[in-house]
Design an enzyme around this catalytic site. Structure first.
Site, PDB file in Angstrom:
ATOM      1  N   ASP A 121       8.153  -1.658   0.072  1.00 32.15           N
ATOM      2  CA  ASP A 121       6.766  -1.247   0.356  1.00 32.15           C
ATOM      3  C   ASP A 121       5.805  -1.370  -0.830  1.00 32.15           C
ATOM      4  OD1 ASP A 121       7.184   1.085  -1.117  1.00 32.15           O
ATOM      5  OD2 ASP A 121       6.331   2.382   0.421  1.00 32.15           O
ATOM      6  N   ARG A 122       6.234  -1.921  -1.938  1.00 31.30           N
ATOM      7  CA  ARG A 122       5.284  -2.364  -2.979  1.00 31.30           C
ATOM      8  C   ARG A 122       6.023  -3.311  -3.924  1.00 31.30           C
ATOM      9  NH1 ARG A 122       1.545   1.885  -5.131  1.00 31.30           N
ATOM     10  NH2 ARG A 122      -0.287   0.800  -4.414  1.00 31.30           N
ATOM     11  N   ALA A 156      -3.268   1.751   1.560  1.00 33.41           N
ATOM     12  CA  ALA A 156      -3.520   0.536   2.354  1.00 33.41           C
ATOM     13  C   ALA A 156      -2.694   0.513   3.642  1.00 33.41           C
ATOM     14  CB  ALA A 156      -3.208  -0.701   1.509  1.00 33.41           C
ATOM     15  N   GLY A 157      -1.588   1.249   3.639  1.00 38.31           N
ATOM     16  CA  GLY A 157      -0.738   1.278   4.831  1.00 38.31           C
ATOM     17  C   GLY A 157       0.618   0.628   4.608  1.00 38.31           C
ATOM     18  N   TYR A 195      -1.490  12.372 -12.775  1.00 38.96           N
ATOM     19  CA  TYR A 195      -2.856  12.599 -12.278  1.00 38.96           C
ATOM     20  C   TYR A 195      -3.546  13.737 -13.032  1.00 38.96           C
ATOM     21  CZ  TYR A 195      -2.903   9.121  -8.588  1.00 38.96           C
ATOM     22  OH  TYR A 195      -2.929   7.924  -7.917  1.00 38.96           O
TER      23      TYR A 195
HETATM   24  N1  LIG Z   1      -3.809   0.323   9.600  1.00 36.57           N
HETATM   25  C1  LIG Z   1      -3.927   1.659   9.636  1.00 36.57           C
HETATM   26  N2  LIG Z   1      -4.659   2.243  10.583  1.00 36.57           N
HETATM   27  C2  LIG Z   1      -4.807   3.576  10.607  1.00 36.57           C
HETATM   28  N3  LIG Z   1      -4.258   4.445   9.753  1.00 36.57           N
HETATM   29  C3  LIG Z   1      -3.517   3.926   8.790  1.00 36.57           C
HETATM   30  C4  LIG Z   1      -3.301   2.504   8.683  1.00 36.57           C
HETATM   31  N4  LIG Z   1      -2.521   2.277   7.614  1.00 36.57           N
HETATM   32  C5  LIG Z   1      -2.270   3.487   7.095  1.00 36.57           C
HETATM   33  N5  LIG Z   1      -2.845   4.474   7.791  1.00 36.57           N
HETATM   34  C6  LIG Z   1      -2.788   5.911   7.447  1.00 36.57           C
HETATM   35  O1  LIG Z   1      -3.282   6.003   6.113  1.00 36.57           O
HETATM   36  C7  LIG Z   1      -2.471   6.872   5.326  1.00 36.57           C
HETATM   37  C8  LIG Z   1      -1.850   6.102   4.173  1.00 36.57           C
HETATM   38  O2  LIG Z   1      -0.912   5.162   4.650  1.00 36.57           O
HETATM   39  P1  LIG Z   1       0.424   4.786   3.854  1.00 36.57           P
HETATM   40  O3  LIG Z   1       1.067   6.011   3.281  1.00 36.57           O
HETATM   41  O4  LIG Z   1       1.247   3.924   4.752  1.00 36.57           O
HETATM   42  O5  LIG Z   1      -0.207   3.913   2.665  1.00 36.57           O
HETATM   43  P2  LIG Z   1       0.468   3.236   1.406  1.00 36.57           P
HETATM   44  O6  LIG Z   1      -0.138   1.900   1.254  1.00 36.57           O
HETATM   45  O7  LIG Z   1       1.946   3.280   1.512  1.00 36.57           O
HETATM   46  O8  LIG Z   1      -0.036   4.160   0.235  1.00 36.57           O
HETATM   47  P3  LIG Z   1       0.505   4.386  -1.266  1.00 36.57           P
HETATM   48  O9  LIG Z   1       0.242   3.163  -2.042  1.00 36.57           O
HETATM   49  O10 LIG Z   1      -0.299   5.507  -1.782  1.00 36.57           O
HETATM   50  O11 LIG Z   1       1.956   4.754  -1.164  1.00 36.57           O
HETATM   51  C9  LIG Z   1      -1.446   7.471   6.276  1.00 36.57           C
HETATM   52  O12 LIG Z   1      -1.957   8.709   6.722  1.00 36.57           O
HETATM   53  C10 LIG Z   1      -1.368   6.449   7.416  1.00 36.57           C
HETATM   54  O13 LIG Z   1      -1.026   7.074   8.630  1.00 36.57           O
HETATM   55  N1  LIG Z   2      -0.189   4.612 -12.789  1.00 34.70           N
HETATM   56  C1  LIG Z   2       0.514   4.097 -11.793  1.00 34.70           C
HETATM   57  N2  LIG Z   2       1.296   3.037 -12.017  1.00 34.70           N
HETATM   58  C2  LIG Z   2       2.035   2.467 -11.029  1.00 34.70           C
HETATM   59  O1  LIG Z   2       2.754   1.488 -11.253  1.00 34.70           O
HETATM   60  C3  LIG Z   2       1.945   3.040  -9.755  1.00 34.70           C
HETATM   61  N3  LIG Z   2       2.517   2.738  -8.562  1.00 34.70           N
HETATM   62  C4  LIG Z   2       2.065   3.662  -7.703  1.00 34.70           C
HETATM   63  N4  LIG Z   2       1.224   4.515  -8.315  1.00 34.70           N
HETATM   64  C5  LIG Z   2       0.591   5.686  -7.701  1.00 34.70           C
HETATM   65  C6  LIG Z   2      -0.561   5.358  -6.817  1.00 34.70           C
HETATM   66  C7  LIG Z   2      -0.448   6.404  -5.733  1.00 34.70           C
HETATM   67  O2  LIG Z   2      -1.128   7.582  -6.135  1.00 34.70           O
HETATM   68  C8  LIG Z   2       1.018   6.709  -5.655  1.00 34.70           C
HETATM   69  C9  LIG Z   2       1.734   6.030  -4.507  1.00 34.70           C
HETATM   70  O3  LIG Z   2       1.545   4.675  -4.511  1.00 34.70           O
HETATM   71  O4  LIG Z   2       1.575   6.283  -6.886  1.00 34.70           O
HETATM   72  C10 LIG Z   2       1.127   4.155  -9.584  1.00 34.70           C
HETATM   73  N5  LIG Z   2       0.413   4.693 -10.582  1.00 34.70           N
END
Ligand SMILES: Nc1ncnc2c1ncn2[C@@H]1O[C@H](COP(=O)(O)OP(=O)(O)OP(=O)(O)O)[C@@H](O)[C@H]1O
Ligand SMILES: Nc1nc(=O)c2ncn([C@H]3C[C@H](O)[C@@H](CO)O3)c2[nH]1
Length: 214
Positions: A76-77, A10-11, A42
């Site tokens: 971040d989460r 999601a970003g 996975y």
């Molecule tokens: N708003 C946006 N616009 C364009 N590209 C984006 C945007 N948000 C994220 N990205 C791109 O999408 C990809 C995933 O983003 P990011 O790692 O920040 O997501 P995340 O929510 O932290 O994911 P995860 O839950 O898997 O950790 C990256 O390559 C990032 O550059």
């Molecule tokens: N099973 C499971 N439980 C969690 O609480 C959880 N939190 C994140 N993730 C997985 C999602 C992305 O691949 C990756 C980065 O977010 O890690 C999870 N997977």
């Protein structure tokens, strides 16, 4: 503490960096690339779902304790989404009812300790990044973590769709703190400076109205 939420890709990590730099605070990231259990999960979700969950719970709790020390640090989460992930996996038969019971009770027990371990129990603001399925897949492909790619495992698209649909209800029900939603399809805050400015303004506005930004 500001907490970001949203599905895979999601970003959140990207926004955590941008927002913490903007506010002059610290960002705390989910353990992903250095997480030894994630690739195992996975490959064999049934075997590793519970272990992965305990891994995330432990790391998340540690981040919360550190992040809560100062206003406007960014996580971040949220810990609440970990529970969403686990219950979904359990409903898919990847964890037993006993494992769910142990996890839920451990989470509850740990959350009760938070006011002693940190300054506050709840975040000051939840910022939810809302994305469509197409955006999610596009971002997962763009980032390129091998074990998340749909061509690695034909069941992954269904897993991702389920996750997204659960997030809708989860956000509506979330009531631990003030919350706001950002349209992650509309705002490209990673590559478009005007979009980034707009998203930061939307968040600043919320922080000001809550008194955590002057
Ligand atoms: N708003 C946006 N616009 C364009 N590209 C984006 C945007 N948000 C994220 N990205 C791109 O999408 C990809 C995933 O983003 P990011 O790692 O920040 O997501 P995340 O929510 O932290 O994911 P995860 O839950 O898997 O950790 C990256 O390559 C990032 O550059
Ligand atoms: N099973 C499971 N439980 C969690 O609480 C959880 N939190 C994140 N993730 C997985 C999602 C992305 O691949 C990756 C980065 O977010 O890690 C999870 N997977």
């Amino acid at each position: 503490m500001i907490v970001l939420s949203g599905a895979i890709g999601a970003g959140k990590s990207s926004l955590a960096t941008i927002l913490s730099e903007h506010l002059g605070t610290e960002a705390f990231y989910e353990q992903v690339d250095n997480n030894p259990v994630l690739p195992l999960f996975y490959k064999d979700p049934k075997k590793y779902a519970f272990l992965l969950q305990i891994y995330f719970l432990n790391k998340r709790f540690d981040s919360i304790k550190k992040a809560m020390v100062q206003d406007n640090n960014v996580l971040d989460r949220s810990i609440y989404e970990d529970s969403l992930f686990f219950h979904m996996n359990a409903d898919m038969g990847r964890a037993t009812p006993q494992e769910v019971k142990v996890y839920d009770e451990l989470l509850d027990n740990m959350m009760q300790e938070l006011p002693y371990a940190a300054a506050k129990k709840a975040p000051d603001l939840l910022v939810h990044l809302d994305i469509s399925y197409d955006t999610m897949i596009h971002r997962i492909e763009k980032r390129g973590r091998s074990y998340e790619q749909p061509e690695q495992d034909p069941t992954l698209p269904e897993y991702y769709k389920q996750l997204l649909s659960r997030y809708d209800g989860w956000y509506d029900d979330y009531d631990y703190s003030p919350k706001m939603k950002i349209d992650g399809d509309k705002y490209d805050f990673v590559e478009n400076p005007a979009d980034q400015k707009k998203v930061l303004e939307l968040i600043d506005e919320q922080l000001r109205s809550r008194g955590t930004l002057k």
